[in-house]
Design an enzyme around this catalytic site. Structure first.
Site, PDB file in Angstrom:
ATOM      1  N   SER A  58      -4.303   2.387  -8.402  1.00 53.66           N
ATOM      2  CA  SER A  58      -4.337   3.392  -8.878  1.00 53.66           C
ATOM      3  C   SER A  58      -5.704   3.367 -10.009  1.00 53.66           C
ATOM      4  O   SER A  58      -5.335   3.303 -11.375  1.00 53.66           O
ATOM      5  CB  SER A  58      -3.741   4.773  -8.773  1.00 53.66           C
ATOM      6  OG  SER A  58      -4.470   6.186  -9.587  1.00 53.66           O
TER       7      SER A  58
ATOM      8  N   TYR B  12       3.814   8.497 -11.417  1.00 53.43           N
ATOM      9  CA  TYR B  12       3.095   8.118 -10.433  1.00 53.43           C
ATOM     10  C   TYR B  12       1.815   7.360 -11.230  1.00 53.43           C
ATOM     11  O   TYR B  12       2.282   6.216 -10.715  1.00 53.43           O
ATOM     12  CB  TYR B  12       1.962   8.891 -10.049  1.00 53.43           C
ATOM     13  CG  TYR B  12       0.908   8.447  -8.967  1.00 53.43           C
ATOM     14  CD1 TYR B  12       1.283   8.063  -7.292  1.00 53.43           C
ATOM     15  CD2 TYR B  12      -0.562   8.489  -9.184  1.00 53.43           C
ATOM     16  CE1 TYR B  12       0.416   7.456  -6.734  1.00 53.43           C
ATOM     17  CE2 TYR B  12      -1.160   7.546  -8.711  1.00 53.43           C
ATOM     18  CZ  TYR B  12      -1.088   7.342  -7.109  1.00 53.43           C
ATOM     19  OH  TYR B  12      -1.691   6.833  -6.795  1.00 53.43           O
ATOM     20  N   ALA B  13       1.448   7.600 -12.235  1.00 54.32           N
ATOM     21  CA  ALA B  13       0.808   6.640 -13.931  1.00 54.32           C
ATOM     22  C   ALA B  13       1.359   5.428 -13.851  1.00 54.32           C
ATOM     23  O   ALA B  13       1.021   4.140 -13.933  1.00 54.32           O
ATOM     24  CB  ALA B  13       0.181   7.720 -14.511  1.00 54.32           C
ATOM     25  N   ALA B  14       3.271   5.192 -14.342  1.00 53.07           N
ATOM     26  CA  ALA B  14       3.818   4.698 -14.938  1.00 53.07           C
ATOM     27  C   ALA B  14       3.739   3.810 -14.067  1.00 53.07           C
ATOM     28  O   ALA B  14       3.348   2.348 -14.612  1.00 53.07           O
ATOM     29  CB  ALA B  14       4.557   5.309 -15.043  1.00 53.07           C
ATOM     30  N   SER B  15       3.759   4.036 -12.490  1.00 55.25           N
ATOM     31  CA  SER B  15       4.838   3.492 -11.505  1.00 55.25           C
ATOM     32  C   SER B  15       3.141   2.579 -10.716  1.00 55.25           C
ATOM     33  O   SER B  15       3.160   1.398 -10.730  1.00 55.25           O
ATOM     34  CB  SER B  15       4.921   3.567 -11.070  1.00 55.25           C
ATOM     35  OG  SER B  15       4.095   4.510  -9.161  1.00 55.25           O
ATOM     36  N   LYS B  16       2.360   2.830 -11.227  1.00 52.51           N
ATOM     37  CA  LYS B  16       0.664   2.595 -10.789  1.00 52.51           C
ATOM     38  C   LYS B  16       0.244   1.515 -11.967  1.00 52.51           C
ATOM     39  O   LYS B  16      -0.032   0.180 -11.814  1.00 52.51           O
ATOM     40  CB  LYS B  16      -0.720   3.510 -10.343  1.00 52.51           C
ATOM     41  CG  LYS B  16      -0.140   3.540  -9.133  1.00 52.51           C
ATOM     42  CD  LYS B  16       0.065   3.184  -7.733  1.00 52.51           C
ATOM     43  CE  LYS B  16       0.442   4.154  -7.003  1.00 52.51           C
ATOM     44  NZ  LYS B  16       0.080   2.781  -5.865  1.00 52.51           N
TER      45      LYS B  16
ATOM     46  N   ASN C  90       0.697  -1.374   0.322  1.00 49.72           N
ATOM     47  CA  ASN C  90      -0.634  -0.212  -0.259  1.00 49.72           C
ATOM     48  C   ASN C  90       0.858   0.735   0.022  1.00 49.72           C
ATOM     49  O   ASN C  90       0.762   2.157  -0.542  1.00 49.72           O
ATOM     50  CB  ASN C  90      -0.572  -0.320   1.450  1.00 49.72           C
ATOM     51  CG  ASN C  90      -1.108   1.629   1.076  1.00 49.72           C
ATOM     52  OD1 ASN C  90      -2.258   1.800   0.835  1.00 49.72           O
ATOM     53  ND2 ASN C  90      -0.580   2.306   2.614  1.00 49.72           N
TER      54      ASN C  90
HETATM   55  N1  LIG Z   1      -5.565   9.105  -1.753  1.00 50.03           N
HETATM   56  C1  LIG Z   1      -5.805   9.031  -2.750  1.00 50.03           C
HETATM   57  O1  LIG Z   1      -6.980   9.370  -3.177  1.00 50.03           O
HETATM   58  C2  LIG Z   1      -5.698   7.500  -3.436  1.00 50.03           C
HETATM   59  C3  LIG Z   1      -5.863   7.157  -4.603  1.00 50.03           C
HETATM   60  C4  LIG Z   1      -5.221   6.197  -5.575  1.00 50.03           C
HETATM   61  C5  LIG Z   1      -4.594   5.539  -4.786  1.00 50.03           C
HETATM   62  N2  LIG Z   1      -3.682   5.886  -3.962  1.00 50.03           N
HETATM   63  C6  LIG Z   1      -2.536   5.226  -2.740  1.00 50.03           C
HETATM   64  O2  LIG Z   1      -2.516   4.436  -1.877  1.00 50.03           O
HETATM   65  C7  LIG Z   1      -1.766   3.763  -0.914  1.00 50.03           C
HETATM   66  C8  LIG Z   1      -1.669   4.659   0.285  1.00 50.03           C
HETATM   67  O3  LIG Z   1      -2.191   5.866   0.173  1.00 50.03           O
HETATM   68  P1  LIG Z   1      -2.912   6.882   0.926  1.00 50.03           P
HETATM   69  O4  LIG Z   1      -3.726   8.021   0.554  1.00 50.03           O
HETATM   70  O5  LIG Z   1      -2.984   6.402   2.292  1.00 50.03           O
HETATM   71  O6  LIG Z   1      -1.443   8.052   1.758  1.00 50.03           O
HETATM   72  P2  LIG Z   1      -0.915   8.403   2.689  1.00 50.03           P
HETATM   73  O7  LIG Z   1       0.473   9.507   2.457  1.00 50.03           O
HETATM   74  O8  LIG Z   1      -1.483   9.026   3.989  1.00 50.03           O
HETATM   75  O9  LIG Z   1      -0.351   7.899   3.175  1.00 50.03           O
HETATM   76  C9  LIG Z   1       0.831   6.509   2.645  1.00 50.03           C
HETATM   77  C10 LIG Z   1       2.458   6.237   2.936  1.00 50.03           C
HETATM   78  O10 LIG Z   1       3.602   5.321   2.987  1.00 50.03           O
HETATM   79  C11 LIG Z   1       3.962   5.584   3.380  1.00 50.03           C
HETATM   80  N3  LIG Z   1       5.366   5.309   2.562  1.00 50.03           N
HETATM   81  C12 LIG Z   1       6.115   6.112   1.433  1.00 50.03           C
HETATM   82  N4  LIG Z   1       6.933   6.308   0.824  1.00 50.03           N
HETATM   83  C13 LIG Z   1       7.110   5.611   2.504  1.00 50.03           C
HETATM   84  C14 LIG Z   1       8.570   4.819   1.517  1.00 50.03           C
HETATM   85  N5  LIG Z   1       9.080   4.513   1.172  1.00 50.03           N
HETATM   86  N6  LIG Z   1       8.872   3.376   2.988  1.00 50.03           N
HETATM   87  C15 LIG Z   1       8.128   3.170   3.453  1.00 50.03           C
HETATM   88  N7  LIG Z   1       7.287   4.444   3.363  1.00 50.03           N
HETATM   89  C16 LIG Z   1       6.834   4.376   2.594  1.00 50.03           C
HETATM   90  C17 LIG Z   1       4.456   7.120   3.935  1.00 50.03           C
HETATM   91  O11 LIG Z   1       4.987   7.543   4.897  1.00 50.03           O
HETATM   92  C18 LIG Z   1       2.663   7.092   4.530  1.00 50.03           C
HETATM   93  O12 LIG Z   1       2.256   6.678   5.821  1.00 50.03           O
HETATM   94  C19 LIG Z   1      -0.745   4.572  -1.988  1.00 50.03           C
HETATM   95  O13 LIG Z   1      -0.060   3.566  -2.725  1.00 50.03           O
HETATM   96  C20 LIG Z   1      -1.766   6.292  -3.062  1.00 50.03           C
HETATM   97  O14 LIG Z   1      -1.033   5.539  -4.356  1.00 50.03           O
HETATM   98  C21 LIG Z   1      -3.992   6.627  -3.038  1.00 50.03           C
END
Ligand SMILES: NC(=O)c1ccc[n+]([C@@H]2O[C@H](COP(=O)([O-])OP(=O)(O)OC[C@H]3O[C@@H](n4cnc5c(N)ncnc54)[C@H](O)[C@@H]3O)[C@@H](O)[C@H]2O)c1
Length: 252
Positions: A142, A164-168, A89
């Site tokens: 995503s 971001y888009a490419a990684s997802k 996640n």
């Molecule tokens: N919030 C959105 O709108 C949304 C939409 C689509 C996808 N996502 C995906 O959901 C996932 C969770 O995101 P979120 O929205 O809860 O964001 P968030 O920023 O609240 O949580 C992300 C967490 O990842 C941790 N993190 C980041 N880089 C790290 C690393 N190198 N090592 C260890 N931990 C690390 C951060 O410390 C944080 O706690 C992500 O992958 C995000 O891309 C979120």
């Protein structure tokens, strides 16, 4: 309790979707391994308030570091034995367009979102899940990985940038690969693809929800409930699937 006695690893468990997922899996009886760069103390407080006999392990470090990933899996295995559920996640989201983004930003998003997902999967499957003939892997991708992200009105910057888009997109393809390689071992691999969801990542960003069927942005619990389905024993005939949880933002 659907997950009683099982062990679940959740990356990015300090905040947002990961924190809510760790809480829900714990409420369903799982021992949870919380992985993050930052302290998971707020998540742990919520977990202990919800379930006084909750069992957990906190592993703090950078998931882009292969040695940290191996050490975290080893600690989880030494502590709990079998490892049943992996939720990839943790993520980062750069928003700059091609004209201004840097290689560092590209590497950060690709390494956090795509490389670390690969590292965790590789570290957990053959030494653990294949031996057990059971596993549930859930990758949080995503809708940006499906639609290439969304350019913000009037600028080249995006609500989600090109890395971001490419990684997802990479996470989505990897989900299907892993599903194909590991299905014969009782291991499923699926992805939840959220749309805009309240969290640190989206704080301060405007989202127009007027075209969505459900006219609000998501909350972390919306995503965690979808993860729970894929994490459950009952989802054992579903693999390689990408479930959009986006309030009806996109169809097809
Ligand atoms: N919030 C959105 O709108 C949304 C939409 C689509 C996808 N996502 C995906 O959901 C996932 C969770 O995101 P979120 O929205 O809860 O964001 P968030 O920023 O609240 O949580 C992300 C967490 O990842 C941790 N993190 C980041 N880089 C790290 C690393 N190198 N090592 C260890 N931990 C690390 C951060 O410390 C944080 O706690 C992500 O992958 C995000 O891309 C979120």
């Amino acid at each position: 309790m659907k997950l009683k006695g099982q062990t679940a690893i959740v990356t990015g468990a300090a905040s947002g979707i990961g924190a809510q997922t760790a809480l829900l899996l714990s409420q369903e009886g799982a021992n949870v391994v919380l992985v993050d760069l930052n302290s998971c103390s707020k998540t742990l407080t919520a977990i202990q308030e919800a379930r006084t006999d909750a069992v957990f392990l906190e592993c703090l470090g950078d998931i882009r570091d292969p040695e940290f990933v191996k050490a975290a899996i080893a600690r989880a295995s030494d502590t709990f034995g079998e490892l049943h559920i992996l939720v990839n996640n943790a993520g980062t989201c750069g928003r700059l367009g091609l004209d201004t983004m840097t290689l560092d930003m590209w590497d950060r998003d690709m390494d956090t979102n795509a490389k670390a997902t690969f590292l965790f999967i590789q570290s957990v499957v053959y030494p653990h899940m294949v031996e057990q003939k059971y596993g549930r892997i859930i990758n949080i991708s995503s809708v940006s990985g499906l639609n290439g992200g969304v350019i913000s009105g009037g600028t080249k910057d995006g609500r989600s940038g090109p890395a971001y888009a490419a990684s997802k997109g990479a996470m989505i393809a990897l989900t299907k690969w892993v599903a194909k390689e590991l299905g014969e071992y009782g291991i499923t691999c699926n992805s939840v693809a959220p749309g805009a969801t309240e969290s640190a990542i989206t704080a301060g960003v405007e989202y127009d929800v007027s075209d969505q069927a459900i006219k609000r942005i998501g909350i972390p619990a919306d995503i965690a409930e979808a993860v729970l389905y894929f994490a459950s024993p009952e989802s054992g005939y579903t693999t390689g699937q990408i479930l959009k949880v986006d309030g009806g933002y996109s169809f097809g």
